[in-house]
Design an enzyme around this catalytic site. Structure first.
Site, short mmCIF file in Angstrom:
data_model
loop_
_atom_site.label_atom_id
_atom_site.label_comp_id
_atom_site.label_asym_id
_atom_site.label_seq_id
_atom_site.Cartn_x
_atom_site.Cartn_y
_atom_site.Cartn_z
N CYS A 147 0.81 -1.22 0.00
CA CYS A 147 0.00 0.00 0.00
C CYS A 147 0.85 1.27 0.00
O CYS A 147 2.01 1.26 0.36
CB CYS A 147 -0.85 0.06 1.26
SG CYS A 147 -1.96 -1.32 1.42
N GLY A 203 0.30 0.23 -5.04
CA GLY A 203 -0.95 -0.49 -4.92
C GLY A 203 -1.88 -0.15 -6.06
O GLY A 203 -2.08 1.03 -6.35
N ASN A 232 -0.17 1.12 5.65
CA ASN A 232 0.82 0.40 4.84
C ASN A 232 1.59 -0.51 5.78
O ASN A 232 2.19 -0.03 6.75
CB ASN A 232 1.76 1.38 4.15
CG ASN A 232 2.89 0.70 3.38
OD1 ASN A 232 3.96 1.26 3.23
ND2 ASN A 232 2.66 -0.50 2.88
N GLY A 233 1.57 -1.80 5.52
CA GLY A 233 2.26 -2.75 6.39
C GLY A 233 1.35 -3.91 6.70
O GLY A 233 0.34 -4.13 6.03
N CYS A 245 12.71 -2.09 6.06
CA CYS A 245 12.65 -3.09 4.99
C CYS A 245 13.66 -2.73 3.91
O CYS A 245 13.50 -1.73 3.22
CB CYS A 245 11.25 -3.12 4.38
SG CYS A 245 11.15 -4.09 2.86
N TYR A 293 13.76 -2.54 -4.42
CA TYR A 293 12.74 -2.95 -5.38
C TYR A 293 11.49 -2.08 -5.39
O TYR A 293 11.03 -1.67 -6.44
CB TYR A 293 12.36 -4.40 -5.03
CG TYR A 293 11.35 -5.06 -5.93
CD1 TYR A 293 11.76 -5.83 -7.01
CD2 TYR A 293 9.99 -4.94 -5.69
CE1 TYR A 293 10.83 -6.46 -7.84
CE2 TYR A 293 9.06 -5.57 -6.52
CZ TYR A 293 9.49 -6.32 -7.59
OH TYR A 293 8.58 -6.93 -8.39
N SER A 330 13.48 -2.86 -13.64
CA SER A 330 13.95 -3.12 -12.27
C SER A 330 15.46 -3.13 -12.13
O SER A 330 15.99 -2.76 -11.09
CB SER A 330 13.37 -4.44 -11.78
OG SER A 330 13.58 -5.46 -12.74
N ASP A 348 17.23 -7.07 -9.92
CA ASP A 348 17.24 -6.80 -8.49
C ASP A 348 16.90 -8.02 -7.64
O ASP A 348 17.16 -8.02 -6.45
CB ASP A 348 16.23 -5.67 -8.17
CG ASP A 348 14.84 -5.99 -8.67
OD1 ASP A 348 14.62 -7.08 -9.22
OD2 ASP A 348 13.96 -5.12 -8.52
N CYS A 371 7.59 -12.98 3.29
CA CYS A 371 7.47 -11.74 4.06
C CYS A 371 6.12 -11.72 4.77
O CYS A 371 5.10 -12.05 4.16
CB CYS A 371 7.55 -10.53 3.13
SG CYS A 371 7.29 -8.96 3.98
N CYS A 391 15.34 -4.93 8.46
CA CYS A 391 14.63 -6.20 8.37
C CYS A 391 15.30 -6.97 7.24
O CYS A 391 15.43 -6.46 6.12
CB CYS A 391 13.15 -6.01 8.05
SG CYS A 391 12.32 -7.61 7.82
N CYS A 445 13.35 -11.94 4.80
CA CYS A 445 13.17 -12.77 3.61
C CYS A 445 14.49 -13.31 3.05
O CYS A 445 14.48 -14.21 2.22
CB CYS A 445 12.41 -11.98 2.53
SG CYS A 445 13.17 -10.41 2.13
#
Ligand code: SF4
Length: 481
Positions: free
Chosen positions: A5, A32, A106-107, A243, A249, A290, A360, A396, A447, A450
């Site tokens: 988002c 989004g 967002n999250g 993140c 990305y 990307s 990426d 994630c 973080c 992943c």
């Protein structure tokens, strides 16, 4: 992979907020594409327009004219928690005894079920299965007993996970970033007001000036008359958990996140990729779009390296921009052919050359395999693949729509196995240390869930990378705890 988002909030002196919010949502559309919405407040009542679809489709001229008021929040959504339907579209609005609330999130919370179950036991009725409604109800409940700042603090003490929020309580707009600062949020100044947004590109779109990032654990309250803002550091984090994939990305390259211009970070990651695993080749080319910034940094570093032969940077793959998300691919076989619709090699750039292809990330590996094959088919002699991030080995839980472990090619395969599977002559990823270096951050403040399988949050069935426990729900926490 999809970002979940984008959020925005504005408070202006004497001008309707709807149009600046609408432009901001356009600037955040990459975050989004499933739904878009705006909620405003005119000092007396809330006005809301939330629709499924892209920003350009969700709003007509009349819709913006009906959104009265100089304060408002907006949201674009790609769902990862909750259903893909209008009941989960945002901003989420709720009216309660002491006023109205609007929320853009967002999250992703990792304890939404626990908090939601407790609120349901207390009589709250939910209209969606999304975690944003849980935050809205918890805040509404706390506002019955506390002032605004203490109510937000109490809710923050109960929810666990990733959240950057813009909130509207009556005509006051707030911004909150979770104590780990997992998702971005920044504040900017306009000629006649202030703006909170997921990315600074939205502030640029409004001709505003980026002031700074909202700090992890901080609440920003925009004055309802658009003349200023107050801030409250509600939680003082020991370590953050930004993140790193936002920089690699998700975010726009022209955004500044946590003091770093995303484009420059990506170029630095490309330079580090050359330092770690550079290989002499005739041509370096990005996977569009990307891999572009990574490839330009990689090629620049290669050409500065006295021990290397020098390399040509070329756009060797052309993208068909009209193959969108709505493209219908009924079978797996057709899905696998889709890359040929999206990308076409420029034969003269590739034929008879050794090629380094830069991207990426590799998620499932299917696209990489097809791209390598495309380049061989176009006459490449060798194809070397370099990836500007570490292998993705785990899913994630913080709001990125990523594949499951079963689907992730690196979850249970070595780099050599992946190289064979995608059919490249060589394959290398960037190390975690280089990612932290390019972001000018300690690994302890990122973080990396992943790429390590260890998370900065307390997630059922997953390992943690730090001392962290989700709050005990059901023991009514107070704002002073
Ligand atoms: S797990 Fe990966 S994608 Fe998700 S928040 Fe952490 S770094 Fe970002």
């Amino acid at each position: 992979m999809h970002e979940k988002c984008g959020v925005v909030g504005v408070s202006l002196e004497d001008r309707d907020a709807a149009r600046p919010l609408y432009y901001s949502l356009y600037a955040l559309q990459h975050r989004g594409q499933e739904s878009a919405g705006i909620v405003t407040h005119d000092g007396f009542q809330q006005h809301s327009h939330v629709e499924m679809g892209l920003v350009g489709d969700a709003f007509q001229q009349g819709d913006l004219e009906d959104l009265n008021g100089s304060q408002g929040i907006g949201h674009v959504r790609y769902p990862t928690a909750g259903s893909v339907n209008a009941s989960c579209a945002q901003p989420f609005s709720v009216s309660f005894k002491s006023g109205s609330l609007g929320l853009s999130h967002n999250g992703n919370l990792v304890n939404a079920d626990e908090v939601g179950d407790q609120l349901a036991d207390l009589g709250h009725a939910f209209t969606s299965d999304g975690d944003t409604e849980v935050i809205a109800h918890d805040l509404a409940r706390n506002l019955l007993e506390e002032d605004l700042v203490r109510a937000v603090k109490r809710t923050m003490s109960r929810i666990h996970g990733s959240y950057s929020l813009t909130i509207m309580h009556d005509d006051t707009v707030l911004g909150v970033r979770d104590p780990e600062g997992n998702r971005p949020l920044c504040i900017g100044e306009l000629e006649d007001g202030y703006v909170l947004a997921s990315e600074s590109a939205a502030i640029d779109t409004l001709d505003g000036e980026l002031i700074r990032d909202v700090r992890p654990g901080e609440l920003v309250v925009l004055h309802a008359d658009g003349t200023g803002y107050d801030t409250y550091q509600l939680v003082q984090p020991e370590n953050t958990a930004h993140c790193f994939f936002e920089h690699v990305y998700f975010a726009r390259p022209d955004s500044v996140i946590d003091d770093e211009l995303v484009y420059e970070v990506r170029r630095d990651l490309g330079r580090a990729l050359w330092d770690e695993s550079g290989i002499d080749s005739d041509v370096v080319m990005p996977v569009p779009d990307s891999g572009r910034a990574f490839a330009s940094g990689y090629a620049e570093a290669a050409n500065e390296d006295d021990d290397a032969d020098g390399v040509e940077f070329a756009e060797g793959l052309m993208k068909n921009r009209y193959v969108g998300r709505t493209f219908i691919m009924p079978t797996q076989d057709e899905r696998e052919r889709a890359v040929r619709l999206k990308l076409n090699p420029i034969k003269s750039t590739v034929e008879g050359k050794t090629v380094t292809l830069i991207d990426d990330s590799i998620v499932r590996g299917t696209t990489s395999n097809q791209l390598v094959q495309l380049l061989y088919d176009a006459g490449a002699e060798e194809v070397h693949v370099r990836i500007g991030a570490p292998p993705i080995v785990a899913p994630c839980y913080m709001g990125i729509d990523m594949a499951s472990r079963e689907e992730l090619i690196a979850a249970d395969q070595s780099v050599a196995d992946i190289r064979d599977e995608i059919g490249a002559d060589s394959l290398a990823y960037l190390s975690i240390d280089s990612v932290a270096g390019a972001l000018s951050k300690s690994k302890a403040d990122l973080c990396l869930g992943c790429v390590t399988g260890e998370y900065p949050y307390d997630i059922d069935g997953e390992a943690k990378d730090r001392e962290v426990d989700r709050p005990a729900i059901g023991t009514a926490a107070s704002a002073d705890d």
